[in-house]
Scaffold this motif. Structure first.
Motif, PDB file in Angstrom:
ATOM      1  N   SER A 152      -2.466   3.688 -13.773  1.00  0.00           N
ATOM      2  CA  SER A 152      -1.443   4.055 -12.799  1.00  0.00           C
ATOM      3  C   SER A 152      -1.745   5.429 -12.207  1.00  0.00           C
ATOM      4  N   ILE A 153      -1.294   5.662 -10.992  1.00  0.00           N
ATOM      5  CA  ILE A 153      -1.516   6.954 -10.340  1.00  0.00           C
ATOM      6  C   ILE A 153      -0.772   8.061 -11.083  1.00  0.00           C
ATOM      7  N   MET A 196      -1.973  -1.297  -9.448  1.00  0.00           N
ATOM      8  CA  MET A 196      -3.110  -0.663  -8.787  1.00  0.00           C
ATOM      9  C   MET A 196      -4.364  -1.509  -8.976  1.00  0.00           C
ATOM     10  N   ARG A 230       0.872  -1.177   0.000  1.00  0.00           N
ATOM     11  CA  ARG A 230       0.000   0.000   0.000  1.00  0.00           C
ATOM     12  C   ARG A 230       0.903   1.219   0.000  1.00  0.00           C
ATOM     13  N   ALA A 261      -7.647   2.467  -5.449  1.00  0.00           N
ATOM     14  CA  ALA A 261      -7.029   3.699  -4.954  1.00  0.00           C
ATOM     15  C   ALA A 261      -8.090   4.537  -4.276  1.00  0.00           C
ATOM     16  N   ALA A 263      -3.349  10.506  -1.713  1.00  0.00           N
ATOM     17  CA  ALA A 263      -3.717   9.295  -2.449  1.00  0.00           C
ATOM     18  C   ALA A 263      -3.263   8.073  -1.666  1.00  0.00           C
ATOM     19  N   ILE A 273      -2.881   3.970  -2.571  1.00  0.00           N
ATOM     20  CA  ILE A 273      -2.942   3.003  -3.662  1.00  0.00           C
ATOM     21  C   ILE A 273      -2.683   1.618  -3.103  1.00  0.00           C
ATOM     22  N   ASP A 275      -1.772  -2.188  -4.330  1.00  0.00           N
ATOM     23  CA  ASP A 275      -1.344  -2.967  -5.486  1.00  0.00           C
ATOM     24  C   ASP A 275      -1.817  -4.410  -5.376  1.00  0.00           C
TER      25      ASP A 275
END
Length: 179
Positions: free
Chosen positions: A115-116, A155, A2, A158, A172, A174, A176
């Protein structure tokens, strides 16, 4: 793993009512999308917490993020977990000074809309690429949970905290593939 971060970008406009319904969440997603699409460049200081689910270990990092369109990124963390990540149109470099090694990757790794990096650079179409679920207001910011319509290893979920009036992402979290 995370990854949580707090991003600091100038300007503060609060309007927590944006996050009360799915329609308003879609409206806020459009505001976010528009805000980041129109940015030519930005810089941010961040705090990052990496939580490893299996071992329970937690690493805290601080650093800076520089971005310039079309896709130039420099993500640098400070000691003791010093790392520099540089993204260009042709390649990605990840330099780890403690290990005295630099890894080179193809740019396709950040071009994935899930993706972020794609979210904060305005290149992901939030309502097209994600199911956006409102989670109310948290400390004056709208809280949105994003589920990629096609989960990717980097991800699977999120949460973003957004200034509703400005559309800036301030924080944020996230998750995974490994949790």
């Amino acid at each position: 793993m995370r990854i949580s971060g707090i991003f600091s970008v100038t300007g503060m406009t609060l309007c927590a009512l944006f996050c009360l319904s799915p329609v308003m969440a879609a409206d806020l997603a459009s505001v976010i999308q528009q805000r980041y699409e129109t940015l030519k460049s930005f810089s941010a200081e961040f705090e990052q917490t990496l939580t490893h689910k299996e071992s329970g270990s937690v690493e805290r990092r601080q650093g800076s993020l520089l971005f310039q369109k079309p896709l130039l990124i420099r993500w640098q963390t400070a000691k003791p977990h010093e790392e520099t990540l540089v993204v260009t149109a042709r390649e990605i470099w990840d330099y780890l000074p403690d290990e005295e090694v630099a890894y080179r990757y193809p740019p396709s790794l950040v071009r994935d809309s899930r993706s972020i990096i794609q979210v904060i650079t305005g290149q992901a179409a939030l309502t097209k690429d994600f199911d956006v679920k409102p989670e109310g207001e948290d400390q004056g910011m709208a809280k949105l949970r994003l589920y990629p319509k096609e989960p990717a290893p980097q991800m699977v979920e999120a949460v973003i905290w957004v200034e509703p009036g400005s559309g800036y992402i301030r924080r944020a979290s996230i998750v995974d593939f490994y949790g």
